[in-house]
Write an enzyme that holds these catalytic residues in place. Structure first.
Site, short mmCIF file in Angstrom:
data_model
loop_
_atom_site.label_atom_id
_atom_site.label_comp_id
_atom_site.label_asym_id
_atom_site.label_seq_id
_atom_site.Cartn_x
_atom_site.Cartn_y
_atom_site.Cartn_z
N LYS A 108 -70.06 37.81 32.93
CA LYS A 108 -69.62 36.81 31.94
C LYS A 108 -70.04 35.40 32.36
O LYS A 108 -70.48 34.61 31.54
CB LYS A 108 -68.10 36.89 31.77
CG LYS A 108 -67.61 36.11 30.59
CD LYS A 108 -66.29 36.62 30.08
CE LYS A 108 -65.90 35.95 28.78
NZ LYS A 108 -64.63 36.44 28.28
N GLU B 93 -54.92 36.62 29.39
CA GLU B 93 -55.24 37.09 28.04
C GLU B 93 -54.30 38.23 27.67
O GLU B 93 -54.18 39.21 28.40
CB GLU B 93 -56.69 37.60 27.95
CG GLU B 93 -57.05 37.99 26.51
CD GLU B 93 -58.41 38.66 26.36
OE1 GLU B 93 -59.30 38.05 25.76
OE2 GLU B 93 -58.58 39.79 26.86
N GLU C 206 -64.05 53.89 21.15
CA GLU C 206 -65.24 53.13 20.77
C GLU C 206 -65.88 52.52 22.01
O GLU C 206 -67.09 52.46 22.15
CB GLU C 206 -64.84 52.05 19.75
CG GLU C 206 -66.00 51.35 19.10
CD GLU C 206 -66.36 50.04 19.75
OE1 GLU C 206 -67.33 49.42 19.32
OE2 GLU C 206 -65.67 49.62 20.71
#
Ligand code: 0O2
Length: 233
Positions: free
Chosen positions: A79, A165, A180
């Protein structure tokens, strides 16, 4: 300004090597991760307390499961590289809001918003950002309510605000997201097939969403008839 602690982005660096590099920043890295870990625990506890209060008020538990995770060094590395910021402990703490993550799996869609509101009004915590991927699902079909919160942690000689988060979702949303996520790693397929698969996955997400809404309505009908789901006569 040059930072001597900066880790160079290099192609093909293994997860083990990244961990080694970060741990090479020694005490600083370990201290940062323990701050994230403590903040995560604070938020997890807040949700556990809310679950108890909610169950005494409404006679049912809104939370099915709470999962916590610290972002893996390889994901942190990836990231930071993606946003183009030098990889140092100070930069990780400043730039990333999702090193500490708490995922709250709820029974019903309504519960997600009730819990988010109950958390947001707590006066020792700040909600920095909310993204409602339930009202506005992602292109993939992904649904969840995301919040970036900042919570104080009390260390031996200081008080620090640390970001966490929070992802709130129903069992159906979690079921879809988990599968997924697994399927996403199956790469190297022709573009046409990839497109058909993406459409099929979006269709599954929509089906799960319809089921969620129907279950929510069924619960409301049961409550309106004077019964409380989950409480036996
Ligand atoms: P992990 O392993 O969960 O940490 P960015 O993080 O830069 O992509 P942003 O805006 O910070 O962007 O985050 P966003 O898109 O609001 O939420 C990112 C997280 O939501 C992801 O974390 C996933 O956990 C989840 N997520 C978002 N979109 C999807 C999706 O289409 N499918 C699934 N299964 N999960 C999704 P990470 O960092 O990707 O991974």
């Amino acid at each position: 300004m040059e930072d001597n602690n900066e880790i160079r982005y290099a192609p093909g660096l293994t997860a083990k090597a990244i961990l080694g590099e970060l741990q090479g920043q020694g005490k600083e890295y370990m201290e940062m991760m323990s701050r994230f870990s403590s903040a995560m625990l604070e938020i997890e506890t807040k949700f556990k307390v809310l679950n108890i209060e909610f169950s005494s008020k409404f006679d049912r538990n809104p939370i099915e499961t709470i999962k916590t995770r610290l972002k893996r060094p390889a994901s942190i590395y990836e990231k930071m590289r993606r946003i183009g910021v030098p990889l140092t402990v100070a930069n990780i703490e400043r730039e990333l809001s999702d090193v500490a993550g708490v995922r709250v799996i709820c029974s019903f869609v309504d519960d997600i918003y009730k819990l988010a509101d109950m958390l947001a009004v707590q006066d020792d915590l700040y909600v920095l950002r909310t993204k409602d991927y339930i009202k506005h699902p992602k292109e993939s079909g992904y649904r969840s309510l995301h919040m970036i919160v900042e919570v104080p942690i009390f260390l031996s000689n200081e008080k620090r605000y640390v970001r966490v988060e929070v992802q709130l979702r129903t069992i159906a949303m979690d079921f879809w997201a988990s599968l997924e996520h697994k399927l996403r790693y199956k790469k190297d397929i022709p573009e046409k097939t990839a497109c058909e698969i993406a459409n099929a996955l979006r269709e599954c997400a929509d089906t799960a969403c319809r089921t969620d809404l129907e279950m929510n309505e069924i619960r409301k009908r049961i409550e309106a008839s004077g019964f409380t789901p989950g409480i036996e006569a």
